[in-house]
Design a protein around this motif. Sequence first.
Motif, PDB file in Angstrom:
ATOM      1  N   VAL A 133       0.850  -1.185   0.000  1.00 60.62           N
ATOM      2  CA  VAL A 133       0.000   0.000   0.000  1.00 60.62           C
ATOM      3  C   VAL A 133       0.886   1.235   0.000  1.00 60.62           C
ATOM      4  N   GLU A 174      -7.304   0.305   3.394  1.00 61.44           N
ATOM      5  CA  GLU A 174      -6.050   0.066   2.673  1.00 61.44           C
ATOM      6  C   GLU A 174      -5.205   1.329   2.533  1.00 61.44           C
ATOM      7  N   THR A 189      -0.974  -0.648   5.982  1.00 62.87           N
ATOM      8  CA  THR A 189      -0.906  -2.113   5.909  1.00 62.87           C
ATOM      9  C   THR A 189      -1.099  -2.755   7.279  1.00 62.87           C
TER      10      THR A 189
END
Length: 387
Positions: free
Chosen positions: A54, A143, A146
């Motif tokens: 991410v 998201e 993480t």
Amino acid sequence: MASIYKNEKAKSNPYWFQIMVDGKRVTKRGFRTKGDAKKAMDEIATKLNKGEYVKESSMTYAEYFTSWLDLKNEVADSTREMYESYFRIHIEPFLGKYLLSNLGPLHIQKFIKHIKDKGLSDQTVKRVYSVVNASLNAAVRMEILTKNVADKVDKPKVKRTERLIWSEQSIKEFLERSRGQSRYWIAIFLAVMTGMRQGEILGLMWSDIDFDKRIIYVRRNLRKDRNTYSELKTEKSRRQIHISPDTTEMLKEQRYKQEIEKKYAILKGTPYDDNGLVVATQKGTPAKSTKVLKAWKTLCHKYKPAHEPDMTFHDLRHLHASILVNDNHDIVSISQRLGHSNVTTTLNTYSHTMVKKQEAAAVALDKIFDFGFRKSDKASQKHEKDN
């Protein structure tokens, strides 16, 4: 391509690395050893290969928290106000400046220590931490992050202490002696007799009371020191509370007093804004919580039994529940009266009261089974006395 570097001028944590993500260099600093840097770099590389990486957010935690709270539509107004207060007073000054992506467990641990050092109660420290934890959990679900770094720290613990409340005789004497000494006495009376929260009492309307069936319908909450109403704390807070004949008569007396006030105001040409509230000002408008609390403190100063501990207005709700527990009413009914979200909350809150009943329960077993030991004890005592 990834590389590990060492900052020779750094006094601590000199290692850092760069790694390419979507054609851009991502830099991570502050590692104590080259091995630590390599481990962190390898984790990013693995996530990149799996498509799980991410991108780091450039927003600060303060910016993120504000957005997160704005999007929380399911929370009650009172809860939102509490979150906003915690953020403004405690969270933003310490954590707000950090980039969301740069927050680490150490920041959270230091934050917990910081608010403890301010002298906050264990319960408040835990609540503030829970708000931070909830916001970071949401960032993981969306998201943006993480992992939730608040999960990695030693969570604040609350030492359970028994609430000190008055005896039944003391509260009875207090209500008798203080009756008629404040227009807000009825709020105190209702807290004792119904276990309602202060905001629920101040938001109670005459249309919420069925005098024939002797039922109060809890439907709204008056926002603290405002003339507006908010949603109740939980769905279970919207409930029915059966009231006693004496409570019903006391409420009828309160309604009569208000009708007299209203007629007198009209005769004098004084504005009267009838909001249909059980607890109201002389003008019929909603009563501020600060006024009610001031009345409670004033009456306590004059009429509190000297041997009893200090209590808050909210403690009257706990007094109500404790009286019912001690009188052996079932916990489900008590939970429903209080508007708890589940019975577990009631059990956890009043477990200390139920523990006191264990001795009586143990003696009750002897009465049921009666193995004869008590008779033997009596015979022995008689024999010793005769000799």
